[in-house]
Design a protein around this motif. Structure first.
Motif, PDB file in Angstrom:
ATOM      1  N   MET A  77       0.818  -1.222   0.000  1.00 59.23           N
ATOM      2  CA  MET A  77       0.000   0.000   0.000  1.00 59.23           C
ATOM      3  C   MET A  77       0.848   1.267   0.000  1.00 59.23           C
ATOM      4  O   MET A  77       2.058   1.220   0.087  1.00 59.23           O
ATOM      5  N   GLY A  78       0.132   2.371  -0.094  1.00 60.23           N
ATOM      6  CA  GLY A  78       0.781   3.672  -0.034  1.00 60.23           C
ATOM      7  C   GLY A  78      -0.259   4.740  -0.276  1.00 60.23           C
ATOM      8  O   GLY A  78      -1.462   4.453  -0.262  1.00 60.23           O
ATOM      9  N   GLY A  79       0.204   5.949  -0.488  1.00 54.92           N
ATOM     10  CA  GLY A  79      -0.710   7.036  -0.816  1.00 54.92           C
ATOM     11  C   GLY A  79      -1.157   6.907  -2.265  1.00 54.92           C
ATOM     12  O   GLY A  79      -0.872   5.917  -2.944  1.00 54.92           O
ATOM     13  N   MET A  80      -1.853   7.945  -2.721  1.00 56.24           N
ATOM     14  CA  MET A  80      -2.422   7.936  -4.077  1.00 56.24           C
ATOM     15  C   MET A  80      -1.394   7.624  -5.168  1.00 56.24           C
ATOM     16  O   MET A  80      -1.678   6.925  -6.133  1.00 56.24           O
ATOM     17  N   GLY A  81      -0.185   8.149  -4.998  1.00 52.09           N
ATOM     18  CA  GLY A  81       0.860   7.950  -5.997  1.00 52.09           C
ATOM     19  C   GLY A  81       1.181   6.473  -6.174  1.00 52.09           C
ATOM     20  O   GLY A  81       1.553   6.029  -7.267  1.00 52.09           O
ATOM     21  N   PHE A  82       1.036   5.691  -5.115  1.00 49.14           N
ATOM     22  CA  PHE A  82       1.330   4.263  -5.217  1.00 49.14           C
ATOM     23  C   PHE A  82       0.108   3.469  -5.653  1.00 49.14           C
ATOM     24  O   PHE A  82       0.172   2.702  -6.612  1.00 49.14           O
TER      25      PHE A  82
END
Ligand code: GDD
Length: 337
Positions: A77-82
């Protein structure tokens, strides 16, 4: 003696939860994460630590032997960029939760916690700025965030059916953009609070005036401070309620408003270069906590300003000292082979 397994203990929320349990009387903590141990965000000495891939059922079966309680934070997972650019990777996390559920049954584990996300909510309820807070029932009819959100919604459902069909006690929460110290702040997986703190810290350090902002800055979110998240996690885990609950904040702000708060903390003003082609996600999102407050009695305590002050100061220390940058900002270390 109770044995607790924390999957994803090398990451942000798992790391904070593990550090809360480690050292408590009569609790043996087992920590697991796919990352090599030297890349775990926190160093744990008084626990059993394993670097292993839970997408392999054999590993899930072995690590859950003799375990009473399982907390599953392990996912790609990650923020939107990921998440917008790695949908297949995010969906593969379904293997982790599925293996852990099957292993929990096989090894007679007593309770299973799954960390879901606000990304499960129906996108039509999030198409404007400053939307009404999302209520738990707003996840259906299903139209979640593509990739990551579908995996979370499906895995929530798996928990429900493992509970109904096999009698496994499950607890599920939907986190709304959790932030705070000892998390990633660069490299591709960082979320907006950490990314924008970093950008303003670097602008101030390098005497630059302009920072890049994804989108037009008018999109809205609510952000929950990590200490509130850990308290909410424990409150739901210890409750007798198997429903799915929001663990989020109701303090909805635009990204521009959050930048203003960070500027005040930094005592440094910036100009914004809006990058409209960057990943933006939904237009507006916030949590409605009325149900979780009524049923569990949980509500957050930290304001966004208080949480950002702590987060800013921790990221600033990391950047100025130059240590640990590799560990906290190595974006793609969990990439599937
Ligand atoms: N990451 C990031 N970095 N986002 C930025 C930036 C930046 O430099 N500048 C502006 N933004 C904007 C994004 O375009 C997005 O509209 C908003 O800030 C929030 O971005 P994120 O914090 O990356 O993600 P999110 O809120 O859309 O989704 C996150 O929270 C979910 C739970 O609520 C993700 O981490 C999901 O994985 C998580 O489930």
């Amino acid at each position: 003696m109770v044995k607790i397994l924390i999957c994803g203990a090398g990451g942000f929320i798992g790391g904070h939860l593990a550090s809360k349990f480690i050292g408590e009387n009569n609790i043996k903590v087992v920590c697991a994460d796919i990352k090599p141990i030297e890349y775990w965000f926190q160093n744990f000495e008084n626990s059993e630590n394993h670097s292993l891939d839970l997408k392999d059922y054999k590993n899930a079966l072995k690590i859950t032997e003799g375990v009473d309680y399982i907390f599953n934070f392990a996912c790609n997972m990650g923020g939107m960029g990921f998440i917008e650019n790695n949908k297949a990777e995010c969906m593969l996390s379904v293997l982790v939760n599925t293996n852990l559920l099957r292993a929990a049954i096989k090894n007679n584990c007593k309770k299973f916690f799954f960390s879901s996300s606000a990304c499960v909510y129906n996108s039509s309820k999030q198409d404007k700025t400053f939307v009404k807070g999302l209520r738990e029932e707003d996840a259906y009819p299903a139209d979640p965030e593509d990739g990551y959100g579908w995996e979370k919604l499906f895995s929530e459902r798996m928990c429900r059916h493992f509970s109904e069909d096999f009698g496994l006690e499950t607890r599920v929460v939907r986190y709304h953009n959790i932030y705070g110290p000892i998390g990633t702040f660069d490299g591709g997986r960082e979320k907006a609070p950490a990314a924008l703190c970093r950008k303003i810290i670097l602008a101030k350090k390098n005497k630059k005036k302009i920072i890049d902002v994804w989108g037009d800055g008018e999109q809205t979110r609510s952000f929950l401070y990590i200490d509130d998240c850990i308290k909410g996690t424990m409150d739901v885990f210890e409750s007798n309620n198997q429903e799915v609950f929001n663990i989020g904040s109701e303090e909805q702000v635009s990204i521009n408003e959050m930048i203003k708060i960070i500027e005040d903390i930094a005592e440094y003003k910036v100009e914004k270069n809006y990058q409209l082609e960057k990943p933006k996600g939904v237009r507006g999102r916030s949590s409605d906590n009325s149900y979780v407050s009524k049923k569990i009695g949980w509500k957050p305590n930290f304001t966004l300003k208080e949480g950002l002050e702590k987060t800013y100061s921790w990221i600033e220390q990391q950047i100025l000292s130059g240590s640990n940058i590799e560990k906290f900002c190595k974006g793609n270390i969990e990439k599937n082979d």
